[in-house]
Design an enzyme around this catalytic site. Structure first.
Site, PDB file in Angstrom:
ATOM      1  CG  HIS A   8      -1.956  -1.036   1.279  1.00  0.00           C
ATOM      2  ND1 HIS A   8      -2.195  -1.819   2.392  1.00  0.00           N
ATOM      3  CD2 HIS A   8      -2.852  -1.441   0.337  1.00  0.00           C
ATOM      4  CE1 HIS A   8      -3.195  -2.648   2.141  1.00  0.00           C
ATOM      5  NE2 HIS A   8      -3.604  -2.455   0.896  1.00  0.00           N
TER       6      HIS A   8
ATOM      7  CE  LYS B 100     -22.462  -7.263   8.536  1.00  0.00           C
ATOM      8  NZ  LYS B 100     -22.203  -7.204   7.088  1.00  0.00           N
TER       9      LYS B 100
ATOM     10  NE  ARG C  41      -2.506  -7.407  -4.611  1.00  0.00           N
ATOM     11  CZ  ARG C  41      -3.299  -7.833  -3.650  1.00  0.00           C
ATOM     12  NH1 ARG C  41      -2.849  -7.897  -2.409  1.00  0.00           N
ATOM     13  NH2 ARG C  41      -4.523  -8.240  -3.897  1.00  0.00           N
TER      14      ARG C  41
ATOM     15  CB  SER D 216      -4.640  -6.658   4.286  1.00  0.00           C
ATOM     16  OG  SER D 216      -4.161  -5.414   3.851  1.00  0.00           O
TER      17      SER D 216
END
Ligand code: PNS
Length: 165
Positions: free
Chosen positions: A18, A42, A91, A129
């Protein structure tokens, strides 16, 4: 001419990939805003406020770069900012399908929607991530994938503050 890039995402956690993309976008556009999605996963590892704070520290010193969060539809948020161009990273080829679908949906919702795609340095092309969270959850070190402070915080979030680093 649009001079503002908006880099939306989950950033849970923000990675070196990032940061590489932010640096590349910032080299092309004078103003870049990183925007953390509020109504995403969530059960995120980090709260939106924690992610914004980490991204702010990662981008400290990059003049013209700011960090915020947003709720709801991306196109509505873009309108509130006078329609910046969206930045997304590509990517690997498999990213393309998801990005293509999102871009076309956004363009259907708002024909003025524009997006640019940048490739991170190949050193970061395998980092996500999701994988960082998985490696950390299973006890692996993540300091080569995320900034030092983020690695420490991921470890604490997964294994507690007093666990060995
Ligand atoms: O880092 P991510 O999770 O790949 O980012 C995805 C993001 C935040 C760019 C995307 O989920 C998004 O824009 N969400 C906002 C809700 C929205 O506008 N959905 C319709 C777009 S297709």
């Amino acid at each position: 001419m649009r001079r503002h890039l908006l880099y939306p995402g989950s950033f849970d956690p923000p990675t070196l990939g990032h940061l590489d993309l932010i640096r590349r976008g910032h080299a092309l556009f004078p103003q870049l805003t990183v925007a953390v999605l509020r109504n995403g996963n969530k059960a995120p590892l980090f709260s939106v406020e924690e992610r914004v704070a980490m991204l702010k520290r990662m981008t400290k010193g990059l003049k013209g770069v700011s960090v915020t969060s947003f709720d709801g539809l991306l196109i509505d948020f873009l309108k509130s900012l006078h329609n910046p161009v969206v930045l997304r990273g590509l990517r690997v080829v498999s990213d393309f399908e998801y990005e293509f679908q999102m871009a076309l949906m956004n363009r259907k919702l708002d024909p003025t929607f524009e997006v640019v795609y940048l490739m991170p340095d190949e050193r970061y092309s395998y980092i996500s991530s999701t994988l960082v969270r998985e490696v950390a959850r299973l006890g692996g070190k993540v300091d080569q994938f995320v900034p030092e402070e983020v690695a420490r915080r991921v470890h604490e979030a997964m294994h507690g503050r007093n666990a060995d680093a």
